[in-house]
Design an enzyme around this catalytic site. Structure first.
Site, PDB file in Angstrom:
ATOM      1  N   LYS A  39      -3.607  46.322 108.396  1.00 52.25           N
ATOM      2  CA  LYS A  39      -3.743  45.054 108.346  1.00 52.25           C
ATOM      3  C   LYS A  39      -3.089  44.228 109.492  1.00 52.25           C
ATOM      4  O   LYS A  39      -2.377  44.778 110.385  1.00 52.25           O
ATOM      5  CB  LYS A  39      -3.059  44.278 107.155  1.00 52.25           C
ATOM      6  CG  LYS A  39      -1.711  44.555 106.851  1.00 52.25           C
ATOM      7  CD  LYS A  39      -1.091  44.393 105.510  1.00 52.25           C
ATOM      8  CE  LYS A  39       0.669  44.686 105.619  1.00 52.25           C
ATOM      9  NZ  LYS A  39       1.181  44.717 104.166  1.00 52.25           N
ATOM     10  N   ARG A 137       4.917  39.135  93.440  1.00 49.57           N
ATOM     11  CA  ARG A 137       4.174  38.534  94.567  1.00 49.57           C
ATOM     12  C   ARG A 137       2.620  38.684  94.440  1.00 49.57           C
ATOM     13  O   ARG A 137       2.183  37.730  93.869  1.00 49.57           O
ATOM     14  CB  ARG A 137       4.383  39.386  95.918  1.00 49.57           C
ATOM     15  CG  ARG A 137       3.828  38.817  97.038  1.00 49.57           C
ATOM     16  CD  ARG A 137       4.481  39.643  98.402  1.00 49.57           C
ATOM     17  NE  ARG A 137       3.733  40.789  98.506  1.00 49.57           N
ATOM     18  CZ  ARG A 137       3.916  41.868  99.693  1.00 49.57           C
ATOM     19  NH1 ARG A 137       4.358  41.510 100.562  1.00 49.57           N
ATOM     20  NH2 ARG A 137       3.402  42.925  99.730  1.00 49.57           N
ATOM     21  N   TYR A 260      17.177  27.347 131.059  1.00 50.88           N
ATOM     22  CA  TYR A 260      16.962  26.252 130.197  1.00 50.88           C
ATOM     23  C   TYR A 260      18.428  25.902 129.618  1.00 50.88           C
ATOM     24  O   TYR A 260      18.967  27.054 128.691  1.00 50.88           O
ATOM     25  CB  TYR A 260      15.786  26.187 129.264  1.00 50.88           C
ATOM     26  CG  TYR A 260      14.634  25.951 130.037  1.00 50.88           C
ATOM     27  CD1 TYR A 260      14.276  24.811 130.688  1.00 50.88           C
ATOM     28  CD2 TYR A 260      13.486  26.880 129.989  1.00 50.88           C
ATOM     29  CE1 TYR A 260      13.179  24.590 131.338  1.00 50.88           C
ATOM     30  CE2 TYR A 260      12.519  26.708 130.363  1.00 50.88           C
ATOM     31  CZ  TYR A 260      12.187  25.649 131.015  1.00 50.88           C
ATOM     32  OH  TYR A 260      10.841  25.382 131.705  1.00 50.88           O
ATOM     33  N   MET A 308       8.857  30.503 128.278  1.00 48.99           N
ATOM     34  CA  MET A 308       7.584  30.831 127.979  1.00 48.99           C
ATOM     35  C   MET A 308       7.051  32.026 128.816  1.00 48.99           C
ATOM     36  O   MET A 308       6.438  32.962 128.154  1.00 48.99           O
ATOM     37  CB  MET A 308       6.570  29.754 128.200  1.00 48.99           C
ATOM     38  CG  MET A 308       5.312  29.803 127.624  1.00 48.99           C
ATOM     39  SD  MET A 308       4.233  28.559 127.619  1.00 48.99           S
ATOM     40  CE  MET A 308       4.863  27.173 126.614  1.00 48.99           C
TER      41      MET A 308
HETATM   42  C1  LIG Z   1       1.916  46.096 103.892  1.00 50.25           C
HETATM   43  C2  LIG Z   1       1.833  46.695 102.782  1.00 50.25           C
HETATM   44  C3  LIG Z   1       1.910  48.210 103.011  1.00 50.25           C
HETATM   45  C4  LIG Z   1       2.477  48.657 104.210  1.00 50.25           C
HETATM   46  O1  LIG Z   1       3.921  48.630 104.171  1.00 50.25           O
HETATM   47  P1  LIG Z   1       4.770  49.265 105.368  1.00 50.25           P
HETATM   48  O2  LIG Z   1       6.129  48.851 104.822  1.00 50.25           O
HETATM   49  O3  LIG Z   1       4.535  48.625 106.493  1.00 50.25           O
HETATM   50  O4  LIG Z   1       4.430  50.832 105.278  1.00 50.25           O
HETATM   51  C5  LIG Z   1       1.766  48.853 101.780  1.00 50.25           C
HETATM   52  N1  LIG Z   1       1.255  48.382 100.587  1.00 50.25           N
HETATM   53  C6  LIG Z   1       1.101  46.805 100.454  1.00 50.25           C
HETATM   54  C7  LIG Z   1       0.822  46.088  99.149  1.00 50.25           C
HETATM   55  C8  LIG Z   1       1.459  46.186 101.661  1.00 50.25           C
HETATM   56  O5  LIG Z   1       1.514  44.873 101.415  1.00 50.25           O
END
Ligand SMILES: *Cc1c(COP(=O)(O)O)cnc(C)c1O
Length: 369
Positions: A39, A137, A260, A308
């Site tokens: 992802k 969640r 800065y 930047m």
């Molecule tokens: C992003 C995610 C993972 C991967 O988690 P990592 O800690 O990066 O290995 C696995 N399961 C779910 C549901 C996630 O949202």
């Protein structure tokens, strides 16, 4: 040298290290399978390249968050099972079917949606079931899970569950009591479902021990070289290097300020190096006066704020022989770990990787180190 001659800033991605990290997790996982989590553009390192690398390494299961990420992955992984964590919300259904993507069903409503389209088409659709064990969640809350279990035959008509999963909230802390609580809840939930392959752990759970492995690890941050443990040795290999080149060196007198806000004042006569890397490249502004760069493996502190396009290091303690314009400076890589950079930026390794800027050119190498 890890960047090309024209690029003054560079993100180098070691695809060999990503393949190696996949194999490392396979060893940690024992009999469990390892799925690759790609992802957020492969945690900022390039979903396409990461996906190709995983498929070549023998990975047959991918996880994405967004539908679009699944659609993008499909042609690169024609035979893989691609799970979409966002699930089967109504607008997603036609594309899930068209691209043979497997939704992770997160609620009774999504189960109903997926079941209805399967029944309407007279076939069976595969899906994963996500039930919550404490993260609160995504995933069925316990009251929805109870309804599902009580009415499983009717609710799951047309659905072939290929995975039951949940997600750990505190896996990076091996001592957290939350891990055990979620493990117990996950086991209790599985016992109420028809037999189905199960997955509780992401990278953090992969190092919690074999109780947490079940049938599949969902490997994300470890794939990209991050340490899944908040403390302790990292079992995974560095896969991302963020480097810039020295554009200018200058001698400064004691008491002169830098950058800065004039937030840094040099305490002695010294040397500063200005490097072509800034927050527009993903070098977080929060490392101003806190972070480190490394030249030839020698560390030098960030002097003043990150701007930047530029960052300045106090290189007074680096030998002159290593100091020349054009010299490469590492901010993330073999000397400065992802953990160290994240700590200096007061954030998580995940955010460091996914913030790597759109401007910095990416260079892919096959090497593992
Ligand atoms: C992003 C995610 C993972 C991967 O988690 P990592 O800690 O990066 O290995 C696995 N399961 C779910 C549901 C996630 O949202």
């Amino acid at each position: 040298m890890s960047q090309s001659d024209i690029d003054v800033a560079c993100l180098t991605v070691r695809l060999g290290a990503i393949a190696e990290n996949y194999r490392i997790c396979r060893r940690l996982a024992g009999r469990a399978a390892v799925a690759g989590v790609v992802k957020a553009d492969g945690y900022g390192l390039g979903a396409n390249e990461v996906t190709r690398t995983l498929i070549a390494a023998g990975c047959d299961t991918l996880f994405v968050a967004r539908l679009e990420e699944g659609i993008n992955a499909r042609p690169l992984a024609p035979d893989a099972r691609i799970f979409v964590l966002d699930g089967a919300y109504p607008g997603a259904v036609p594309a899930l079917i068209a691209h043979r993507l497997t939704p992770v069903l997160n609620s009774l409503a999504e189960i109903e949606t997926w079941s209805a389209v399967a029944r309407a088409s007279g076939t069976t659709f595969e899906a994963a079931l996500h039930f919550d064990t404490g993260m609160n969640r995504l995933g069925l809350p316990s009251y929805e899970f109870a309804t599902l279990v009580a009415e499983a035959a009717a609710r799951l008509r047309g659905i072939k569950l290929v995975l039951a999963m949940s997600h750990l909230a505190c896996a990076e802390d091996t001592a957290s009591l939350m891990n055990r609580t979620q493990l117990d809840r996950f086991r209790a939930g599985l016992a109420r479902l028809p037999p189905v392959p199960a997955s509780l752990s992401a990278s953090g759970g992969a190092v919690l021990g074999k109780d947490y492995a079940f049938d599949m690890i969902r490997l994300g941050i470890g794939l990209y070289g991050g340490n899944p443990r908040a403390a302790g040795e990292n079992p995974f290999t560095t896969a991302a290097l963020l480097t810039g080149r020295i554009l200018q060196l200058r001698r400064v007198d004691k008491g002169e300020s830098v950058g800065y806000g004039a937030s840094f004042r040099i305490g002695r006569k010294g040397t500063l190096a200005t490097i072509a890397l800034g927050y527009a490249d993903g070098l977080m502004r929060a490392i101003g006066n806190r972070g480190m760069g490394a030249i030839g493996g020698m560390r030098a502190p960030v002097a003043g704020r990150v701007s930047m396009d530029l960052v300045t290091l106090d290189v007074t303690n680096i030998p002159d022989a290593a100091l020349r314009t054009g010299a490469e400076v590492e901010f993330l890589g073999d000397t400065i770990s992802l953990d160290e950079l994240a700590q200096a930026a007061n954030t998580a390794p995940y955010e460091i990787l996914t913030s790597l800027g759109g401007r910095v050119p990416r260079r892919y190498v096959e090497a593992a180190r």
